[in-house]
Design a protein around this motif. Structure first.
Motif: not given
Length: 85
Positions: A24-25, A41-43, A77-79
């Motif tokens: 996870l960033h 912002n991202s997984t 990040c959508w998640y």
């Protein structure tokens, strides 16, 4: 497989998974109000380990930490966004 670590210098939470990493960033920014905001912002979870709840563990750990810091929560990040709403 499930040793979750927070790599503060690299702005990420990591779970080692069979020689690979689920990640996870996030990024931090100062708002005009003086409050620090965090953006998850991202997984990423390696294909072989998807569907085992690793991304959720990462996001929950990230949110818990951010709340302890008093950060304003955001997620591009959508998640991760599913857990902030």
């Amino acid at each position: 497989m499930d040793n979750l670590r927070h790599l503060v210098e690299q702005n990420m939470f990591v779970i080692e998974a069979g020689g690979d990493q689920a990640v996870l960033h996030y990024s931090l920014s100062k708002q005009a109000s003086g409050v620090t905001a965090i953006d998850f912002n991202s997984t990423f979870v390696p294909p072989a380990f998807r569907g085992k709840g690793l991304a959720e563990k990462l996001v929950r750990a990230g949110i818990k930490w951010a709340k302890e810091q008093g950060y304003e929560l955001h997620a591009s990040c959508w998640y991760a966004a599913k857990f902030i709403r």
